[in-house]
Motif scaffolding. Sequence first.
Motif, PDB file in Angstrom:
ATOM      1  N   CYS A 230      34.769  41.231  29.137  1.00 34.07           N
ATOM      2  CA  CYS A 230      34.787  42.326  29.898  1.00 34.07           C
ATOM      3  C   CYS A 230      36.218  43.335  29.563  1.00 34.07           C
ATOM      4  O   CYS A 230      37.206  42.586  29.002  1.00 34.07           O
ATOM      5  N   THR A 231      36.134  44.291  30.349  1.00 33.51           N
ATOM      6  CA  THR A 231      37.540  45.014  30.267  1.00 33.51           C
ATOM      7  C   THR A 231      38.143  44.850  31.494  1.00 33.51           C
ATOM      8  O   THR A 231      37.558  44.372  32.510  1.00 33.51           O
ATOM      9  N   PRO A 232      39.350  45.142  31.931  1.00 34.06           N
ATOM     10  CA  PRO A 232      40.271  45.064  33.076  1.00 34.06           C
ATOM     11  C   PRO A 232      39.453  45.587  34.164  1.00 34.06           C
ATOM     12  O   PRO A 232      39.359  45.056  35.522  1.00 34.06           O
ATOM     13  N   ASP A 233      39.012  46.836  33.815  1.00 35.17           N
ATOM     14  CA  ASP A 233      38.381  47.792  34.845  1.00 35.17           C
ATOM     15  C   ASP A 233      36.911  47.369  35.447  1.00 35.17           C
ATOM     16  O   ASP A 233      36.328  47.627  36.334  1.00 35.17           O
ATOM     17  N   THR A 234      36.371  46.306  34.377  1.00 31.98           N
ATOM     18  CA  THR A 234      34.950  45.809  34.837  1.00 31.98           C
ATOM     19  C   THR A 234      35.085  44.353  35.307  1.00 31.98           C
ATOM     20  O   THR A 234      33.955  43.489  35.597  1.00 31.98           O
ATOM     21  N   LEU A 235      36.143  43.699  35.183  1.00 33.43           N
ATOM     22  CA  LEU A 235      36.503  42.375  35.572  1.00 33.43           C
ATOM     23  C   LEU A 235      36.030  41.896  36.865  1.00 33.43           C
ATOM     24  O   LEU A 235      35.301  41.167  37.153  1.00 33.43           O
ATOM     25  N   ALA A 236      36.148  42.779  38.040  1.00 27.39           N
ATOM     26  CA  ALA A 236      35.760  42.494  39.189  1.00 27.39           C
ATOM     27  C   ALA A 236      34.189  42.423  39.276  1.00 27.39           C
ATOM     28  O   ALA A 236      33.671  41.470  40.022  1.00 27.39           O
ATOM     29  N   HIS A 237      33.632  43.270  38.821  1.00 26.55           N
ATOM     30  CA  HIS A 237      32.066  43.288  38.506  1.00 26.55           C
ATOM     31  C   HIS A 237      31.626  41.984  37.830  1.00 26.55           C
ATOM     32  O   HIS A 237      30.458  41.256  38.315  1.00 26.55           O
ATOM     33  N   SER A 238      32.372  41.837  36.521  1.00 28.58           N
ATOM     34  CA  SER A 238      31.859  40.486  35.909  1.00 28.58           C
ATOM     35  C   SER A 238      31.936  39.291  36.813  1.00 28.58           C
ATOM     36  O   SER A 238      31.104  38.395  36.634  1.00 28.58           O
ATOM     37  N   LEU A 239      33.060  39.163  37.499  1.00 28.57           N
ATOM     38  CA  LEU A 239      33.396  37.732  38.339  1.00 28.57           C
ATOM     39  C   LEU A 239      32.224  37.601  39.373  1.00 28.57           C
ATOM     40  O   LEU A 239      31.618  36.699  39.544  1.00 28.57           O
ATOM     41  N   ALA A 240      31.958  38.946  39.891  1.00 30.00           N
ATOM     42  CA  ALA A 240      30.982  38.951  40.918  1.00 30.00           C
ATOM     43  C   ALA A 240      29.272  38.681  40.487  1.00 30.00           C
ATOM     44  O   ALA A 240      28.685  37.957  41.336  1.00 30.00           O
ATOM     45  N   SER A 241      29.106  38.820  39.199  1.00 34.61           N
ATOM     46  CA  SER A 241      27.868  38.560  38.578  1.00 34.61           C
ATOM     47  C   SER A 241      27.549  36.892  38.436  1.00 34.61           C
ATOM     48  O   SER A 241      26.469  36.548  38.089  1.00 34.61           O
ATOM     49  N   LEU A 242      28.778  36.129  38.450  1.00 35.41           N
ATOM     50  CA  LEU A 242      28.669  34.774  38.264  1.00 35.41           C
ATOM     51  C   LEU A 242      28.315  33.820  39.359  1.00 35.41           C
ATOM     52  O   LEU A 242      28.767  34.438  40.450  1.00 35.41           O
ATOM     53  N   ALA A 243      27.469  33.096  39.231  1.00 38.08           N
ATOM     54  CA  ALA A 243      27.071  32.158  40.321  1.00 38.08           C
ATOM     55  C   ALA A 243      28.284  31.503  40.807  1.00 38.08           C
ATOM     56  O   ALA A 243      28.370  30.923  41.880  1.00 38.08           O
ATOM     57  N   VAL A 244      28.938  30.920  39.908  1.00 38.01           N
ATOM     58  CA  VAL A 244      30.255  30.076  40.199  1.00 38.01           C
ATOM     59  C   VAL A 244      31.367  30.794  39.513  1.00 38.01           C
ATOM     60  O   VAL A 244      31.246  31.473  38.384  1.00 38.01           O
ATOM     61  N   PRO A 245      32.571  30.641  40.023  1.00 38.69           N
ATOM     62  CA  PRO A 245      33.750  31.142  39.450  1.00 38.69           C
ATOM     63  C   PRO A 245      33.825  30.628  37.677  1.00 38.69           C
ATOM     64  O   PRO A 245      33.533  29.299  37.583  1.00 38.69           O
ATOM     65  N   PRO A 246      34.384  31.150  36.900  1.00 38.26           N
ATOM     66  CA  PRO A 246      34.752  30.795  35.576  1.00 38.26           C
ATOM     67  C   PRO A 246      35.846  29.600  35.416  1.00 38.26           C
ATOM     68  O   PRO A 246      36.571  29.267  36.465  1.00 38.26           O
ATOM     69  N   ARG A 247      35.529  28.592  34.720  1.00 41.48           N
ATOM     70  CA  ARG A 247      36.587  27.678  34.434  1.00 41.48           C
ATOM     71  C   ARG A 247      37.899  28.279  34.026  1.00 41.48           C
ATOM     72  O   ARG A 247      38.969  27.809  34.333  1.00 41.48           O
TER      73      ARG A 247
ATOM     74  N   ILE B  36      39.823  32.099  32.488  1.00 41.52           N
ATOM     75  CA  ILE B  36      40.014  33.617  32.144  1.00 41.52           C
ATOM     76  C   ILE B  36      41.183  33.739  31.210  1.00 41.52           C
ATOM     77  O   ILE B  36      42.165  33.342  31.298  1.00 41.52           O
ATOM     78  N   ILE B  37      40.643  34.216  30.024  1.00 40.28           N
ATOM     79  CA  ILE B  37      41.831  34.702  29.094  1.00 40.28           C
ATOM     80  C   ILE B  37      41.879  36.202  28.913  1.00 40.28           C
ATOM     81  O   ILE B  37      40.746  36.855  28.634  1.00 40.28           O
ATOM     82  N   THR B  38      42.978  36.816  29.204  1.00 43.97           N
ATOM     83  CA  THR B  38      43.073  38.034  29.231  1.00 43.97           C
ATOM     84  C   THR B  38      44.189  38.516  28.041  1.00 43.97           C
ATOM     85  O   THR B  38      45.001  37.785  27.759  1.00 43.97           O
ATOM     86  N   ASP B  39      44.115  39.903  27.562  1.00 41.32           N
ATOM     87  CA  ASP B  39      45.323  40.422  27.051  1.00 41.32           C
ATOM     88  C   ASP B  39      46.488  40.295  28.095  1.00 41.32           C
ATOM     89  O   ASP B  39      46.563  40.636  29.015  1.00 41.32           O
ATOM     90  N   SER B  40      47.881  39.939  27.340  1.00 39.48           N
ATOM     91  CA  SER B  40      48.807  39.690  28.167  1.00 39.48           C
ATOM     92  C   SER B  40      49.409  40.947  29.014  1.00 39.48           C
ATOM     93  O   SER B  40      49.835  40.641  30.110  1.00 39.48           O
ATOM     94  N   GLN B  41      49.162  42.232  28.351  1.00 38.79           N
ATOM     95  CA  GLN B  41      49.592  43.168  29.155  1.00 38.79           C
ATOM     96  C   GLN B  41      48.703  43.393  30.261  1.00 38.79           C
ATOM     97  O   GLN B  41      49.251  44.333  31.428  1.00 38.79           O
ATOM     98  N   ALA B  42      47.531  43.021  30.692  1.00 36.65           N
ATOM     99  CA  ALA B  42      46.723  43.151  31.539  1.00 36.65           C
ATOM    100  C   ALA B  42      47.095  41.808  32.732  1.00 36.65           C
ATOM    101  O   ALA B  42      46.443  42.041  33.695  1.00 36.65           O
ATOM    102  N   PHE B  43      48.083  41.119  32.727  1.00 33.01           N
ATOM    103  CA  PHE B  43      48.388  40.168  33.686  1.00 33.01           C
ATOM    104  C   PHE B  43      48.402  40.884  35.142  1.00 33.01           C
ATOM    105  O   PHE B  43      47.834  40.122  36.006  1.00 33.01           O
ATOM    106  N   PRO B  44      49.191  42.078  35.213  1.00 29.31           N
ATOM    107  CA  PRO B  44      49.244  42.575  36.739  1.00 29.31           C
ATOM    108  C   PRO B  44      47.811  42.798  37.245  1.00 29.31           C
ATOM    109  O   PRO B  44      47.788  42.737  38.444  1.00 29.31           O
ATOM    110  N   SER B  45      46.950  43.375  36.680  1.00 30.24           N
ATOM    111  CA  SER B  45      45.704  43.739  37.449  1.00 30.24           C
ATOM    112  C   SER B  45      44.663  42.536  37.307  1.00 30.24           C
ATOM    113  O   SER B  45      43.966  42.489  38.317  1.00 30.24           O
ATOM    114  N   VAL B  46      44.824  41.692  36.238  1.00 30.48           N
ATOM    115  CA  VAL B  46      43.985  40.437  36.206  1.00 30.48           C
ATOM    116  C   VAL B  46      44.271  39.512  37.123  1.00 30.48           C
ATOM    117  O   VAL B  46      43.143  38.752  37.771  1.00 30.48           O
TER     118      VAL B  46
END
Length: 403
Positions: free
Chosen positions: A233-250, A252-262
């Motif tokens: 996903c992209t940072p702006d769709t992360l919240a939706h992607s997490l909500a679609s999962l039955a359980v939290p992911p083991r 999360i790997i992000t682009d470093s520049q997105a740390f503040p929003s992720v």
Amino acid sequence: MQQTPRAERLHIVLYGRCNSGKSTLINSWTGQDIALVSDTPGTTTDPVAKAIELQHLGACVIIDTAGYDDGSGLGEQRVTRSLRSMEQAHIALLLVAAPLVARGEDLGLERAWLQELKGRKIATLVVLSQTDRVEQPEVLLAELSTRLGLSDMQALALSAHTREGISQLKDALPRMLPEDFGSQTITRGLAERGDVVVLVMPQDQSAPKGRLILPQVQTTRELLDKGCTIVSCTPDTLAHSLASLAVPPRLIITDSQAFPSVYPLKPEGSLLTSFSVLFAAYKGDIDLFVEGARAIERLTDQSRVLIAEACTHAPASEDIGRAKIPALLRKRYGQSMTIEVVSGMDYPEDLGQYDLIIHCGACMFNRAHVLRRIARASNQQVPITNYGICLAYLTGILDKISY
């Protein structure tokens, strides 16, 4: 055809005087016309690299270099580039022409280059070449070994023209592989079979159009091979992607520049890291990079910082190394801070002028190259870190990410 990335290949570099037979050996050894062959000294100018598959070694890069006795007008520059190629070498072949030994010529250059290779801890095989041009090559090989003091190094004799000795060369090289070559993994123990991993990949101006960057591709492939389930996903769709999962992911790997929003969206119990942080461990020394990040707090508006990029791309307006990191540092420590950028193979010999070095994830370099850059910084007592570790520190979450 899918190819192994060059940075993941074994790098074998050939050194020797002009007309010592380096190019001829490469062509004979590989069965291909890879290198230009001529009796004219100095035919090979810049190092010439060829990606190739070799039996018993797998995916390799063979690098042909200019003669280190090149006396032409550009000879000094050519020799400098040959020396620079040592940064990426896993194995070196140093060729000495048999007729030169037979004539009893001085081997000072050979001793100097062997010392340079030994100092960089590069596994080296000395090759007595052009043995079809002399009598009793085995006697000359013994003489060469004595004159160069090769008690702790390997040496063999061969003729690229007759191919005598080529099989011995092929047998010798696998025994020279670095012990840790090919043993590293990108995600290490952070994800295992059956784990759900979320990849957060911004698609801003710095993202290549129509494709993913190499660290994202390599990480994705490794996770698939491990048997993980990947959600991208992209940072702006992360919240939706997490909500679609039955359980939290083991993980999360992000682009470093997105740390503040992720980071604020990270579920409790999920691990968080970045592609650059993963590559800090995969390609370099993660503990030393983390230690180097602590030096950021000692920076002032009079500090000098070196940004080192492995690739030579056209920088975008949102470039992480040339724009975002410098902007964050200057905002925090002062606009007068001096920040210099080098790219590709450029890397200053004198690092003592800098208060900190910040290196990219180095997806275009092999591990040997990055470790030698780290060693040079450490030897000159200059702290070094990488993009992801730096951004995690500036975001205030370095102690909260996984690596």
